[in-house]
Design a protein around this motif. Structure first.
Motif, mmCIF file in Angstrom:
data_model
loop_
_atom_site.group_PDB
_atom_site.id
_atom_site.type_symbol
_atom_site.label_atom_id
_atom_site.label_comp_id
_atom_site.label_asym_id
_atom_site.label_seq_id
_atom_site.Cartn_x
_atom_site.Cartn_y
_atom_site.Cartn_z
ATOM 1 N N GLU A 19 0.688 -1.216 -0.019
ATOM 2 C CA GLU A 19 -0.012 0.216 0.133
ATOM 3 C C GLU A 19 0.894 1.282 0.039
ATOM 4 O O GLU A 19 1.660 1.599 0.920
ATOM 5 N N LEU A 20 0.688 2.114 -0.990
ATOM 6 C CA LEU A 20 1.150 3.474 -1.109
ATOM 7 C C LEU A 20 2.634 3.314 -1.481
ATOM 8 O O LEU A 20 3.375 4.563 -1.498
ATOM 9 N N ALA A 182 5.087 5.103 5.058
ATOM 10 C CA ALA A 182 4.401 5.563 3.847
ATOM 11 C C ALA A 182 3.930 6.972 4.106
ATOM 12 O O ALA A 182 3.769 7.339 5.518
ATOM 13 N N GLU A 183 3.262 7.519 3.135
ATOM 14 C CA GLU A 183 2.557 8.958 3.372
ATOM 15 C C GLU A 183 1.385 8.820 4.371
ATOM 16 O O GLU A 183 1.210 9.659 5.012
ATOM 17 N N ASP A 184 0.806 7.713 4.544
ATOM 18 C CA ASP A 184 -0.336 7.559 5.394
ATOM 19 C C ASP A 184 0.129 7.368 6.800
ATOM 20 O O ASP A 184 -0.821 7.391 7.713
ATOM 21 N N SER A 189 7.288 1.711 4.586
ATOM 22 C CA SER A 189 7.719 2.698 3.436
ATOM 23 C C SER A 189 8.825 1.683 2.507
ATOM 24 O O SER A 189 8.800 0.531 3.001
#
Length: 211
Positions: A19-20, A182-184, A189
């Protein structure tokens, strides 16, 4: 080892689909790349994983996947599942039951070879800024995921399947969230996935060379 390509199937949820992160930064992709760099001939045939999936949803997806059919010819199968069972508050007995069904299915997909299957532990998302912002009880998450991982480890042991504990690596996000998340502020990452693979690859390569 055979000169033929080693076929790899990855089963899971958001952690497996990455995810992401970019497709090339998903840990099954990174693992495949690293094994190939070391002289193995691995092909990541398929990833069956979707963000948010629980054990029952993964089971349903495997059953419904027409590409799999009655396939029992994968040389390597990985399984990482359970975080969403915990997040949704499902009974832990459900996880125990369905995880074992999933592991047996993974072994079946690997042609009955337990040495061709490996389980990856669930990372601890309780330490993430996302959890803090949502008011999630991080101590409760840590304790419950420890239970989940203990169950997964025990079932893997009972079926003579290798279990890789990446959970301690996930704790690095406590001090360096921008580097490891990650960005969330929740999912790993690309850097974190790279470190998972650095931890996994020697054991997985050994599994391949024992076939």
């Amino acid at each position: 080892m055979s000169q033929n390509k080693i076929s790899y199937l990855a089963l899971g949820d958001s952690y497996t689909i990455g995810e992401l992160v970019k497709e090339e930064s998903r840990w099954p992709v990174l693992l495949t790349e690293k094994l190939n760099q070391l002289g193995e001939k691995v092909k990541l045939e398929k990833i069956i994983a979707t963000t948010g999936w629980t054990t029952d949803e993964l089971l349903a997806a495997i059953k419904e996947d027409k590409d799999l059919g009655n396939a029992t010819n994968f040389d390597l199968v990985s399984l990482l599942i359970g975080v969403n069972n915990q997040y949704r508050g499902y009974p832990i007995e459900q996880y125990k039951k369905e995880f074992e069904v999933l592991l047996k299915k993974a072994i079946e997909l690997a042609g009955g070879s337990t040495g061709s299957v490996f389980v990856v532990s669930i990372p601890d998302y309780g330490i993430t800024p996302f959890a803090e912002e949502k008011g999630i009880d991080n101590k409760k998450v840590t304790e419950e995921l420890l239970q989940y991982n203990t169950i997964a480890r025990q079932i893997a042991l009972e079926h003579q399947v290798k279990f890789y504990d990446i959970t301690p690596l996930s704790l690095k996000a406590v001090n360096q969230p921008k580097k490891y998340l990650a960005e969330d502020k929740l999912h790993p990452s690309a850097t974190m996935y790279t470190e998972w693979v650095d931890y996994l690859f020697a054991g997985v390569q050994q599994q391949l060379n024992r076939q």
